[in-house]
Design a protein around this motif. Structure first.
Motif, mmCIF file in Angstrom:
data_model
loop_
_atom_site.group_PDB
_atom_site.id
_atom_site.type_symbol
_atom_site.label_atom_id
_atom_site.label_comp_id
_atom_site.label_asym_id
_atom_site.label_seq_id
_atom_site.Cartn_x
_atom_site.Cartn_y
_atom_site.Cartn_z
ATOM 1 N N PHE A 116 0.829 -1.214 0.000
ATOM 2 C CA PHE A 116 0.000 0.000 0.000
ATOM 3 C C PHE A 116 0.860 1.260 0.000
ATOM 4 O O PHE A 116 2.004 1.229 0.453
ATOM 5 N N PHE A 156 7.330 -10.436 6.267
ATOM 6 C CA PHE A 156 6.556 -9.385 6.934
ATOM 7 C C PHE A 156 5.707 -10.014 8.048
ATOM 8 O O PHE A 156 5.646 -9.497 9.168
ATOM 9 N N CYS A 169 0.529 2.977 4.119
ATOM 10 C CA CYS A 169 0.915 2.287 5.347
ATOM 11 C C CYS A 169 1.654 0.995 5.010
ATOM 12 O O CYS A 169 1.570 0.503 3.891
ATOM 13 N N HIS A 170 2.363 0.481 5.997
ATOM 14 C CA HIS A 170 3.194 -0.698 5.768
ATOM 15 C C HIS A 170 2.383 -1.980 5.789
ATOM 16 O O HIS A 170 1.804 -2.339 6.814
ATOM 17 N N TYR A 171 2.367 -2.675 4.681
ATOM 18 C CA TYR A 171 1.836 -4.039 4.644
ATOM 19 C C TYR A 171 2.429 -4.741 3.433
ATOM 20 O O TYR A 171 2.520 -4.146 2.352
#
Lengths: 140, 284
Positions: free
Chosen positions: A81, A92, A84-86
């Protein structure tokens, strides 16, 4: 990118320095490479490999929605994204989410580096394709 | 800030507290919508995780949806697995107009996959015209996340990231269309499995799913049943303590922005629920 606010200040500064150095000399000086390795550990070299292989693409759809797609070492596509972090990769899930050992994986780091170096590939997709990618229901 | 929730608290305040509010806080209850929302202030945190009892949470989510649609006149999307049978009793005293209720779109995804697809599709033109939603509500996140904690951490991260990225994108669209627009807000409720095994409500930090949700949501609104002597003395009424707090990762990141922020709204409220279900808030 807005998602910088999820990073410690030292990492944000590092990306700014890389951006400036790369704009001026088209390379990342050794001291910044060492700093990158220091801040992000083994992830840094792997991310630089992904950058070298032009693995990061910014996808845009007619609605204006954007997302990053990273081709992993195994050839698998990971959708990340912009705000934001994903990342759907196993590292992860394990290192970031479960063990809380760092803020990001090599794919997200590669996105930051490509953005700083302005070497992100660009590609257009349709709105429904974008929705499918964001929801993880379909690879491109 | 949890501005919509704060609006709800202020609107459904007990009468004695409304008077107190006028003297303590520089804006009166009647101007709640404009004063609390800080339109155009992009530093306002826009995602809130509502934690605690599912049925109280659901009533609060419904009140928030109706408040946003009727008082602020904005579009709302409300995702829930269970059909809405009736509006909370508190709304029956000030019945919202059918026109404003039309601004709320209820969606009933059955699975996590359905929810992800529906949220991911919110950027498509059929969902953003004539105006995009300014409030996204998800009732009972736990219903979409199954029983396997390690897989669920990834699912929780994907869902939260998608919700945050979507609200960020819709904020951008709202601001393009009208630069003074408030951001698109996000409120989701979650009841922790771990929490329900304890009565104290202090154990929630150990829930691995909640740890993940906290990475993405900027504020927590925690509902904690008050079992003190005072609560027992209140007789038939149920008393709940409501706490608003900033969450882990984003808290540090947003510190700079928060320093510039105007006077913060109260962080603690007390909610009393009468036997007929009507809700009343007091500043704690």
């Amino acid at each position: 990118m807005k998602m910088r606010s999820f990073l410690p200040a030292v990492a944000e500064q590092l990306f700014r320095d890389i951006q400036k150095a790369y704009q001026e000399t088209s390379q990342i000086p050794d001291d910044l490479l060492i700093a990158l390795k220091f801040v992000f550990g083994p992830c840094a070299l792997q991310a630089l490999d992904l950058v070298d292989q032009h693995s990061v693409t910014c996808l845009s759809s007619p609605s204006g929605r954007k997302a990053f797609q990273v081709i992993g070492g195994s050839g698998r596509l990971y959708t990340c994204f912009v705000s934001c972090h994903y990342c759907p990769c196993p590292a992860f899930a394990y290192t970031v989410l479960r063990r809380n050992e760092g803020p990001l994986c090599k794919h997200i780091l590669a996105v930051y580096l490509c953005q700083a170096m302005a070497v992100t590939q660009q590609e257009s997709v349709s709105d429904p394709q974008m929705s499918a990618l964001l929801s993880g229901t379909a690879p491109l | 800030m949890a501005d919509i929730l704060t609006s709800v608290f202020r609107t459904f305040m007990s009468q004695t507290d409304v008077n107190k509010d006028v003297t303590v806080v520089p804006h009166s209850d009647s101007s709640v919508s404009s004063s609390v929302l800080l339109p155009g202030d992009s530093s306002v945190s826009s995602s809130v995780l509502l934690l605690g009892d599912s049925s109280v949470s659901r009533s609060l989510l419904l009140l928030s949806a109706v408040m946003a649609a009727s008082e602020l006149g904005v579009r709302v999307v409300f995702f829930t697995q269970t059909q809405i049978q009736s509006l909370p009793v508190s709304l029956q005293k000030c019945v919202p107009s059918p026109e404003s209720l039309k601004k709320i779109k209820f969606s009933y995804p059955r699975t996590l996959g359905d929810l992800l697809q529906q949220v991911a599709g919110l950027h498509e033109s059929q969902n953003t015209s004539p105006t995009p939603p300014s409030l996204i509500i998800v009732d009972r996140l736990e219903g979409f996340l199954g029983g396997n904690h390690s897989e669920d951490q990834t699912s929780a991260a994907h869902l939260s990231a998608l919700l945050c990225d979507t609200s960020s994108f819709l904020t951008q669209i709202l601001k393009q269309r009208s630069p003074s627009s408030a951001p698109c807000r996000l409120i989701a409720s979650f009841r922790s499995d771990v929490d329900s095994e304890h009565t104290g409500g202090e154990s929630s930090a150990t829930d691995p799913i909640l740890d993940v949700l906290d990475r993405y949501f900027q504020m927590r609104c925690t509902l904690d049943r008050d079992r003190s002597y005072e609560a027992a003395a209140a007789g038939l009424k149920e008393l709940w303590n409501v706490y608003l707090s900033a969450t882990g990762i984003t808290e540090d990141a947003c510190t700079k922005e928060r320093e510039d922020r105007p006077a913060a709204a109260p962080k603690e409220w007390q909610l009393s629920i009468s036997p007929d279900g009507s809700m009343e808030f007091k500043m704690a």
